[in-house]
Motif scaffolding. Sequence first.
Motif: not given
Length: 443
Positions: A49-50, A150-152, A410-413
């Motif tokens: 999704g990201v 990342a917000a999504t 992706l790293t944040t998530v």
Amino acid sequence: MTQPTQPVLPTQPDDSYLRAVSAATERAVAAAEPVRSDFAGADEALRAGVERWVDGHAEDLVALSRDLHAHPEEAFAEHRSAAQAAELLRRHGHDVEVGVGGLDTALRAESGGDGPHVAVLAEYDALPGIGHGCGHNIICSAAVGGFLAAATAVSATGGRVSLFGTPAEEGGGGKEHLARAGLFDDVDAVVMLHPFSHDIAAHPFLGRRQVEVIFHGVAAHAAAQPFMGRNALDAVVATYQGVAAMRQHMPSTDRVHGIITDGGKRPNVVPDRAAALFYVRSAEPGSLQDLAARIEAIAHGAASMTGCGVELRWDNNPAYLPIRHNDVLAARWAEHQARRGRTSLPRGVVPEYLTGSTDLGNLSYRLPAIHPMIGLGDPNLSLHTEEFAAAAGSPAGDRAVLDGATGLALTTVDYLVDADLRQAVRAEFQAAGGALDVATYFD
């Protein structure tokens, strides 16, 4: 009238060593093992999704990068750049606060709840004369895209993601100003990227301090009564030579470089004021302190030799610490770059002296941080050059924006959803010494 002599042109440095280093680096890059992570991170559905979000909004992100590249603004004057980034964030439904932490060109946006908190960092200041020769247009656009992507997914993570626009990396220390204003007090980790000649998961950056050394002498007529003077320029020259001699006895990673900024007004007046400006760089906070002390001793020695007074003005803007990389988190970045067809090299493959300094180092001693390098396709590129500025506004720069936004998101998530990863990131940070009182370290 005396005829002017013909100018003697400088000799060009021999590039044999540079060519040898380039060849050795090329061999090392070819033989390097890719960086791998032991952690799972987000599931495939979240990742996909990201990635779809970034690829679906590529036009917006590239347009922001190209716009910043075409309108470079220097440190603390990035009003248009901050406004353009804020406009894109608002267009995608986010509230943005511009002028945070006491800096007119700093900005903040936020998404998510009260769980783990990751900050994505944007830089957008340019260099005088050559514009985005450090590629901060790429840094900003990738950070904005990384935050938005990342917000999504943040509602599925139970965490929070913020974007901080951090002005004046090129010598102004914007991140340190924001940290002292408390903006990172509730942040658990920070992520950002930097364009470079190669893809590297964690590349060393040196700490940096700067000092203005001012000597005060006694003016006198240089022909009639030179014995009544005390020559401040002699003190500056002695200091410059003392620093040059010290270079023989410094760690090979460290650097000191300076210029004479005031050498007097006329040859027939003994200069009663002279000054020099030095940058002092080192790979460790402690050795940076040591180098600073040695510079002070040289300056005071020169003052004693010449009978001059001396004044040292350290760090008109905040000092920069070297980066303390978090390798556990950087490995997640490397895994995601592999999904984009990039191989992020481990530390030490590209020579460590091909580096500079950044205020991200100051944050990395407060909380876990990563600062991976993303390549622009030419292994011979050098930061702070016209060639690098051209690459930052090229299709290679556009690709770096999109690959970088994906990697940051992706790293944040991963960090937000994977408790084991968070624990390992924190454990590595604590094992490296934990948080340092950065604001008072050089007092």
